[in-house]
Design an enzyme around this catalytic site. Structure first.
Site, PDB file in Angstrom:
ATOM      1  N   ALA A  62      54.297  18.373  57.740  1.00 39.64           N
ATOM      2  CA  ALA A  62      53.035  19.090  57.556  1.00 39.64           C
ATOM      3  C   ALA A  62      53.164  20.451  58.233  1.00 39.64           C
ATOM      4  CB  ALA A  62      51.904  18.298  58.182  1.00 39.64           C
ATOM      5  N   GLY A 107      55.680  14.813  57.593  1.00 41.80           N
ATOM      6  CA  GLY A 107      55.185  14.737  56.211  1.00 41.80           C
ATOM      7  C   GLY A 107      56.298  14.807  55.179  1.00 41.80           C
ATOM      8  N   GLU A 110      57.561  11.436  54.943  1.00 36.45           N
ATOM      9  CA  GLU A 110      56.538  10.635  54.251  1.00 36.45           C
ATOM     10  C   GLU A 110      56.570  10.896  52.748  1.00 36.45           C
ATOM     11  OE1 GLU A 110      53.583  12.100  57.108  1.00 36.45           O
ATOM     12  OE2 GLU A 110      52.981  10.011  57.410  1.00 36.45           O
ATOM     13  N   GLU A 130      56.042  13.096  64.933  1.00 42.35           N
ATOM     14  CA  GLU A 130      54.647  13.424  65.254  1.00 42.35           C
ATOM     15  C   GLU A 130      54.295  13.129  66.707  1.00 42.35           C
ATOM     16  OE1 GLU A 130      55.687  12.066  62.469  1.00 42.35           O
ATOM     17  OE2 GLU A 130      54.535  12.808  60.752  1.00 42.35           O
TER      18      GLU A 130
HETATM   19  N1  DAK Z   1      55.273  23.626  60.038  1.00 40.58           N
HETATM   20  C1  DAK Z   1      55.199  24.985  60.000  1.00 40.58           C
HETATM   21  N2  DAK Z   1      56.246  25.795  60.181  1.00 40.58           N
HETATM   22  C2  DAK Z   1      57.437  25.214  60.402  1.00 40.58           C
HETATM   23  C3  DAK Z   1      57.598  23.796  60.451  1.00 40.58           C
HETATM   24  C4  DAK Z   1      56.438  22.988  60.258  1.00 40.58           C
HETATM   25  N3  DAK Z   1      56.481  21.658  60.218  1.00 40.58           N
HETATM   26  N4  DAK Z   1      58.898  23.542  60.715  1.00 40.58           N
HETATM   27  C5  DAK Z   1      59.519  24.724  60.822  1.00 40.58           C
HETATM   28  N5  DAK Z   1      58.647  25.735  60.639  1.00 40.58           N
HETATM   29  C6  DAK Z   1      58.925  27.167  60.649  1.00 40.58           C
HETATM   30  C7  DAK Z   1      59.209  27.650  62.069  1.00 40.58           C
HETATM   31  O1  DAK Z   1      57.998  27.887  62.776  1.00 40.58           O
HETATM   32  C8  DAK Z   1      59.987  28.910  61.789  1.00 40.58           C
HETATM   33  O2  DAK Z   1      59.095  29.912  61.402  1.00 40.58           O
HETATM   34  P1  DAK Z   1      59.089  31.364  62.181  1.00 40.58           P
HETATM   35  O3  DAK Z   1      58.915  31.043  63.621  1.00 40.58           O
HETATM   36  O4  DAK Z   1      60.453  31.927  61.847  1.00 40.58           O
HETATM   37  O5  DAK Z   1      57.955  32.096  61.529  1.00 40.58           O
HETATM   38  C9  DAK Z   1      60.790  28.556  60.546  1.00 40.58           C
HETATM   39  O6  DAK Z   1      60.121  27.450  59.949  1.00 40.58           O
HETATM   40  C10 DAK Z   1      62.232  28.129  60.874  1.00 40.58           C
HETATM   41  O7  DAK Z   1      62.136  27.083  61.821  1.00 40.58           O
HETATM   42  P2  DAK Z   1      62.994  27.092  63.182  1.00 40.58           P
HETATM   43  O8  DAK Z   1      63.268  28.479  63.634  1.00 40.58           O
HETATM   44  O9  DAK Z   1      62.324  26.169  64.113  1.00 40.58           O
HETATM   45  O10 DAK Z   1      64.365  26.464  62.665  1.00 40.58           O
HETATM   46  P3  DAK Z   1      65.420  25.638  63.523  1.00 40.58           P
HETATM   47  O11 DAK Z   1      66.617  25.490  62.638  1.00 40.58           O
HETATM   48  O12 DAK Z   1      65.633  26.237  64.874  1.00 40.58           O
HETATM   49  O13 DAK Z   1      64.765  24.199  63.744  1.00 40.58           O
HETATM   50  C11 DAK Z   1      63.600  22.211  63.021  1.00 40.58           C
HETATM   51  C12 DAK Z   1      64.535  23.379  62.628  1.00 40.58           C
HETATM   52  C13 DAK Z   1      63.255  21.427  61.750  1.00 40.58           C
HETATM   53  C14 DAK Z   1      64.340  21.290  64.003  1.00 40.58           C
HETATM   54  C15 DAK Z   1      62.329  22.795  63.717  1.00 40.58           C
HETATM   55  O14 DAK Z   1      61.797  23.828  62.882  1.00 40.58           O
HETATM   56  C16 DAK Z   1      61.257  21.765  63.914  1.00 40.58           C
HETATM   57  O15 DAK Z   1      61.312  20.954  64.839  1.00 40.58           O
HETATM   58  N6  DAK Z   1      60.212  21.819  63.057  1.00 40.58           N
HETATM   59  C17 DAK Z   1      59.057  20.943  63.199  1.00 40.58           C
HETATM   60  C18 DAK Z   1      59.360  19.561  62.712  1.00 40.58           C
HETATM   61  C19 DAK Z   1      58.177  18.624  62.903  1.00 40.58           C
HETATM   62  O16 DAK Z   1      57.750  18.391  64.042  1.00 40.58           O
HETATM   63  N7  DAK Z   1      57.700  18.119  61.814  1.00 40.58           N
HETATM   64  C20 DAK Z   1      56.577  17.156  61.852  1.00 40.58           C
HETATM   65  C21 DAK Z   1      55.292  17.894  61.741  1.00 40.58           C
HETATM   66  S1  DAK Z   1      53.876  16.832  61.960  1.00 40.58           S
HETATM   67  C22 DAK Z   1      47.421  14.735  59.848  1.00 40.58           C
HETATM   68  C23 DAK Z   1      47.935  14.200  61.022  1.00 40.58           C
HETATM   69  C24 DAK Z   1      49.243  14.351  61.300  1.00 40.58           C
HETATM   70  C25 DAK Z   1      50.074  15.010  60.439  1.00 40.58           C
HETATM   71  C26 DAK Z   1      49.564  15.465  59.259  1.00 40.58           C
HETATM   72  C27 DAK Z   1      48.253  15.341  58.960  1.00 40.58           C
HETATM   73  N8  DAK Z   1      46.022  14.682  59.625  1.00 40.58           N
HETATM   74  C28 DAK Z   1      45.169  13.935  60.480  1.00 40.58           C
HETATM   75  C29 DAK Z   1      45.446  15.533  58.616  1.00 40.58           C
HETATM   76  C30 DAK Z   1      51.430  15.266  60.874  1.00 40.58           C
HETATM   77  C31 DAK Z   1      52.361  15.543  60.072  1.00 40.58           C
HETATM   78  C32 DAK Z   1      53.619  16.180  60.425  1.00 40.58           C
HETATM   79  O17 DAK Z   1      54.406  16.286  59.574  1.00 40.58           O
END
Ligand code: DAK
Length: 255
Positions: A62, A107, A110, A130
């Protein structure tokens, strides 16, 4: 458009293309995905393949930047919407394959779990992180992951937020195949190994297996008997059994 719907031979292909955010699922992407699933549902595609643009990410989850600053009722509504979008994918008349070409987190994992099958490139990383954000999965992960890998592994993955590599994902049954390169081509090849069978039997088999996880065994066996009886009534079943006896390849007509 961050969601591209194209066609490769008999298959629909959806590509998430928001590479600047590692193909993260913003609200707009979710809305576009919903539309794309509706289009695929009424098409003559024999299967749907979903992949991410670029070599880095299938989908990093997400859009975290959109998740903050909302009221609880807005969060509830958004979780329900995300779940409903992935349910449309799960309920498509044709099967689906996630071609996991890189990160599949949150997400994104998922989304892959709502597909019927998952093929990953060897360098892919998968997980539900998460918990590291103080959250739990919101788009079906707590429900589909245990159904896929079992409760014990799902609890460990969700409560530790640990990242799995593709080999471990294969070992625990989270993905069906791992390939060295070109997961999209591999997913299409994988789909082709299935899509030549009759669509009614494929649909009935998928329905029977999916319902197995929702009902007690004695009810599941009744469902199987009912769906098996339906399968016998198709022209494809007559053709399949005749072809066996005549020692030739069956020509299924999807009827
Ligand atoms: N969302 C938004 N932007 C993201 C992103 C994400 N999930 N993942 C990466 N980006 C963006 C980064 O911010 C960066 O953007 P800038 O800073 O350059 O503007 C760009 O993509 C490149 O990312 P990195 O520079 O971080 O790249 P790296 O190779 O260094 O690292 C990485 C890659 C995948 C390890 C890292 O980006 C990372 O850890 N990303 C987050 C992964 C994550 O935590 N995903 C799970 C998200 S939570 C809900 C409740 C819960 C949820 C949904 C709904 N409701 C109650 C409505 C939760 C859902 C989830 O998915």
């Amino acid at each position: 458009m961050s969601v591209k719907l194209t066609r490769q031979d008999e298959f629909a292909v959806i590509t998430l293309d928001r590479q600047e955010a590692l193909n993260a699922l913003s609200a707009a992407v979710l809305r576009d995905l919903a539309q794309a699933f509706d289009q695929v549902a009424v098409s003559d595609a024999r299967a749907l393949i979903i992949t991410g643009a670029g070599a880095k990410a299938f989908c990093a989850g997400a859009d975290i930047k959109e998740l903050t600053g909302r009221s609880l009722s807005e969060q509830r509504r958004d979780a329900a919407f995300g779940q409903a979008v992935l349910a449309r994918l799960d309920d498509l008349p044709m099967f689906s394959v996630a071609a996991i070409n890189g990160y599949a987190f949150g997400g994104g994992m998922e989304l892959a779990l709502a597909c019927t099958f998952r093929i990953a490139v060897a360098t892919a990383k998968l997980g539900l992180p998460e918990i590291k954000l103080g959250l739990i999965p919101g788009y079906g992960g707590t429900q589909r992951l245990p159904r896929t890998v079992g409760e014990a592994r799902a609890l460990e993955m969700i409560m530790s937020g640990r990242t799995l590599d593709a080999e471990e994902a294969l070992r625990i049954g989270l993905v069906h195949r791992v390939v060295d390169a070109d997961p999209l081509a591999a997913a299409i090849g994988f789909a082709r190994g299935i899509s030549g069978f009759g669509l009614p039997a494929l649909r009935l088999a998928r329905d029977a297996v999916k319902r197995a996880l929702d009902v007690p065994l004695h009810e599941g066996l009744k469902i199987e008997a009912d769906l098996n009886t339906l399968a016998f009534q198709t022209e494809d079943a007559t053709e399949g059994m005749n072809a066996f006896m005549e020692k030739r390849k069956p020509r299924f007509q999807d009827r």
